[in-house]
Design a protein around this motif. Structure first.
Motif, PDB file in Angstrom:
ATOM      1  N   GLU A 122       0.808  -1.222   0.000  1.00 29.84           N
ATOM      2  CA  GLU A 122       0.000   0.000   0.000  1.00 29.84           C
ATOM      3  C   GLU A 122       0.842   1.274   0.000  1.00 29.84           C
ATOM      4  O   GLU A 122       0.405   2.308  -0.499  1.00 29.84           O
ATOM      5  N   ASN A 123       2.041   1.231   0.574  1.00 30.09           N
ATOM      6  CA  ASN A 123       2.891   2.422   0.636  1.00 30.09           C
ATOM      7  C   ASN A 123       3.673   2.567  -0.663  1.00 30.09           C
ATOM      8  O   ASN A 123       4.688   1.908  -0.867  1.00 30.09           O
ATOM      9  N   LEU A 124       3.194   3.421  -1.539  1.00 27.15           N
ATOM     10  CA  LEU A 124       3.783   3.603  -2.866  1.00 27.15           C
ATOM     11  C   LEU A 124       4.269   5.040  -3.009  1.00 27.15           C
ATOM     12  O   LEU A 124       3.540   5.985  -2.703  1.00 27.15           O
ATOM     13  N   TYR A 125       5.508   5.183  -3.476  1.00 32.70           N
ATOM     14  CA  TYR A 125       6.142   6.501  -3.528  1.00 32.70           C
ATOM     15  C   TYR A 125       6.735   6.767  -4.911  1.00 32.70           C
ATOM     16  O   TYR A 125       7.233   5.846  -5.573  1.00 32.70           O
ATOM     17  N   THR A 126       6.708   8.032  -5.314  1.00 32.25           N
ATOM     18  CA  THR A 126       7.411   8.445  -6.527  1.00 32.25           C
ATOM     19  C   THR A 126       8.670   9.235  -6.207  1.00 32.25           C
ATOM     20  O   THR A 126       9.469   9.521  -7.099  1.00 32.25           O
ATOM     21  N   GLU A 127       8.872   9.578  -4.925  1.00 31.79           N
ATOM     22  CA  GLU A 127      10.046  10.330  -4.490  1.00 31.79           C
ATOM     23  C   GLU A 127      10.878   9.489  -3.519  1.00 31.79           C
ATOM     24  O   GLU A 127      10.352   8.979  -2.522  1.00 31.79           O
ATOM     25  N   VAL A 128      12.169   9.361  -3.809  1.00 32.21           N
ATOM     26  CA  VAL A 128      13.051   8.549  -2.971  1.00 32.21           C
ATOM     27  C   VAL A 128      13.118   9.088  -1.550  1.00 32.21           C
ATOM     28  O   VAL A 128      13.111   8.323  -0.571  1.00 32.21           O
ATOM     29  N   GLY A 129      13.183  10.415  -1.409  1.00 28.67           N
ATOM     30  CA  GLY A 129      13.272  11.015  -0.082  1.00 28.67           C
ATOM     31  C   GLY A 129      12.087  10.654   0.802  1.00 28.67           C
ATOM     32  O   GLY A 129      12.247  10.317   1.981  1.00 28.67           O
ATOM     33  N   GLU A 130      10.880  10.695   0.247  1.00 25.48           N
ATOM     34  CA  GLU A 130       9.676  10.340   0.995  1.00 25.48           C
ATOM     35  C   GLU A 130       9.683   8.852   1.348  1.00 25.48           C
ATOM     36  O   GLU A 130       9.285   8.462   2.451  1.00 25.48           O
ATOM     37  N   PHE A 131      10.120   8.043   0.410  1.00 23.70           N
ATOM     38  CA  PHE A 131      10.225   6.594   0.633  1.00 23.70           C
ATOM     39  C   PHE A 131      11.157   6.306   1.808  1.00 23.70           C
ATOM     40  O   PHE A 131      10.822   5.564   2.734  1.00 23.70           O
ATOM     41  N   LEU A 132      12.349   6.908   1.793  1.00 21.34           N
ATOM     42  CA  LEU A 132      13.342   6.635   2.833  1.00 21.34           C
ATOM     43  C   LEU A 132      12.947   7.225   4.186  1.00 21.34           C
ATOM     44  O   LEU A 132      13.462   6.796   5.224  1.00 21.34           O
ATOM     45  N   ALA A 133      12.037   8.180   4.188  1.00 15.92           N
ATOM     46  CA  ALA A 133      11.569   8.752   5.448  1.00 15.92           C
ATOM     47  C   ALA A 133      10.623   7.799   6.185  1.00 15.92           C
ATOM     48  O   ALA A 133      10.324   8.020   7.367  1.00 15.92           O
ATOM     49  N   ASN A 134      10.166   6.757   5.516  1.00  9.69           N
ATOM     50  CA  ASN A 134       9.285   5.770   6.144  1.00  9.69           C
ATOM     51  C   ASN A 134      10.095   4.944   7.141  1.00  9.69           C
ATOM     52  O   ASN A 134      10.938   4.129   6.760  1.00  9.69           O
ATOM     53  N   GLU A 135       9.845   5.153   8.416  1.00  5.67           N
ATOM     54  CA  GLU A 135      10.630   4.493   9.461  1.00  5.67           C
ATOM     55  C   GLU A 135      10.288   3.020   9.630  1.00  5.67           C
ATOM     56  O   GLU A 135      10.989   2.298  10.349  1.00  5.67           O
ATOM     57  N   GLN A 136       9.224   2.559   8.969  1.00  5.43           N
ATOM     58  CA  GLN A 136       8.895   1.133   8.995  1.00  5.43           C
ATOM     59  C   GLN A 136       9.963   0.298   8.286  1.00  5.43           C
ATOM     60  O   GLN A 136      10.202  -0.850   8.636  1.00  5.43           O
ATOM     61  N   ILE A 137      10.590   0.894   7.279  1.00  6.03           N
ATOM     62  CA  ILE A 137      11.484   0.138   6.401  1.00  6.03           C
ATOM     63  C   ILE A 137      12.799  -0.166   7.104  1.00  6.03           C
ATOM     64  O   ILE A 137      13.513   0.727   7.536  1.00  6.03           O
TER      65      ILE A 137
END
Length: 350
Positions: A49-64
């Motif tokens: 469900e967590n889909l990103y087009t920006e790497v910065g926003e993706f990496l800000a996800n602390e779940q990962i």
């Protein structure tokens, strides 16, 4: 449970996503890609469900907890460093970087973060390679003093980003040669490279005019843009006196495609491709030994499963992978030296 995200949704990404999806110790929590249609298709397929087009926003996800980086070559180092700084483990598709400054920066980021970084040298994880490595480690081949590898395509320029040097960093050498050099060097015991002589040729171009013969095309295939080499070769000398010869092509006037990996030692020899074979002498007789295993050749999909599962185990158990960042730095040195030697028409000392 290791929570994983994948950056880049191109063709190679599914060889990461599928093994993660099937690993009981993994949950895929995020995917990032600039192509929204492709991104949502992958999200639906792998229930993400967590889909990103920006790497910065993706990496800000602390779940990962850990990421696979499956992007263009020119972005590998930068994204890897960002991910490490966000305290995420990294599986980085080869090549590590496009220059040594970036390679050293990634290595420094790994040391600073104390996280795992595994370079995606997938051929190290092939079944036939694993079998041969046991024989080599047991001394069956003795000191390996010469290796040679070829990966020659007669019609196999993928086009797209592969043939755009600003994105790929080069042609068959950085795409195919990375695997050939890394595999031989790994099986030779990773001796220290000391000098390199190389040549590159750009004679045939994309050859998109060829009819009635299919070949792999990148998703963004464009026959008009091609500024990478057709063919490259190189001779690498090592501190222990061993040597490695490699040649690779995207397009070549050859009768057929060819892949071969051969190693020669004092007590025996071996072929890894096209099929695993071990050559020995016993009782004044030369023996060609064929190991009885299911897969004598490189299994593309299966090797990715092995690679992904190894990365997951390393992250969970906090152990170093068999393809660490330091190896990526050394292979980068050898690749860049071949390009430099070709450009300057002289041997390069390392």
């Amino acid at each position: 449970m290791l929570k994983v995200g994948v950056i880049g949704g191109g063709s190679i990404s599914e060889f990461h996503l599928r093994p993660y999806f099937e690993n009981p110790n993994v949950e895929i929590v995020a995917i990032c890609d600039t192509n929204e249609v492709r991104l949502h298709s992958l999200g639906k397929k792998y229930l993400v469900e967590n889909l990103y087009t920006e790497v910065g926003e993706f990496l800000a996800n602390e779940q990962i907890d850990a990421v696979s980086i499956c992007t263009w070559n020119n972005s590998h180092a930068d994204i890897a460093i960002q991910a490490l700084q966000k305290n995420k483990h990294v599986l980085l598709e080869k090549p590590l970087s496009l220059n040594l400054e970036e390679a050293y920066a990634v290595e420094a980021a790994v040391k600073e973060s104390k996280k795992i970084l595994q370079v995606g040298n997938v051929r190290r994880f092939a079944t036939n390679v694993g079998v041969l490595k046991k024989f080599i480690d047991a001394g069956e081949l003795g000191e390996i003093y010469y290796a040679k590898a070829s990966c020659l395509r007669r019609l196999g320029n993928p086009g797209g980003w592969f043939s755009d040097i600003s994105k790929s960093g080069g042609g068959p050498l950085i795409d195919l040669g990375t695997h050939m050099i890394d595999l031989c060097w790994y099986l030779m015991g990773k001796p220290k490279p000391v000098s390199v002589s190389g040549n590159t040729y750009k004679k045939l171009g994309n050859r998109s005019h060829i009819e009635n013969l299919s070949f792999y095309k990148a998703a963004d295939y464009n026959a008009e843009h091609n500024d990478v080499e057709d063919l490259a070769n190189g001779l690498i000398r090592f501190e222990n006196g061993a040597s490695l010869f490699v040649d690779v092509s995207f397009t070549l006037h050859a009768k057929q495609d060819e892949i071969s990996v051969k190693l020669y030692g004092e007590n025996g020899g071996a072929e890894v491709e096209p099929e695993l074979a071990i050559i020995k002498e016993q009782h004044e007789t030369i023996l060609n030994i064929t190991p009885q295993i299911d897969l004598l050749s490189f299994d593309f999909a299966g090797s990715f499963v092995n690679e992904i599962n190894h990365f997951v185990d390393c992250c969970i158990n906090n152990v170093q992978p068999i393809s660490p960042v330091s190896d990526g730095v050394e292979v980068t040195k050898m690749l860049l030296a071949i390009y430099e030697s070709a450009a300057t028409n002289q041997e390069i000392k390392l």
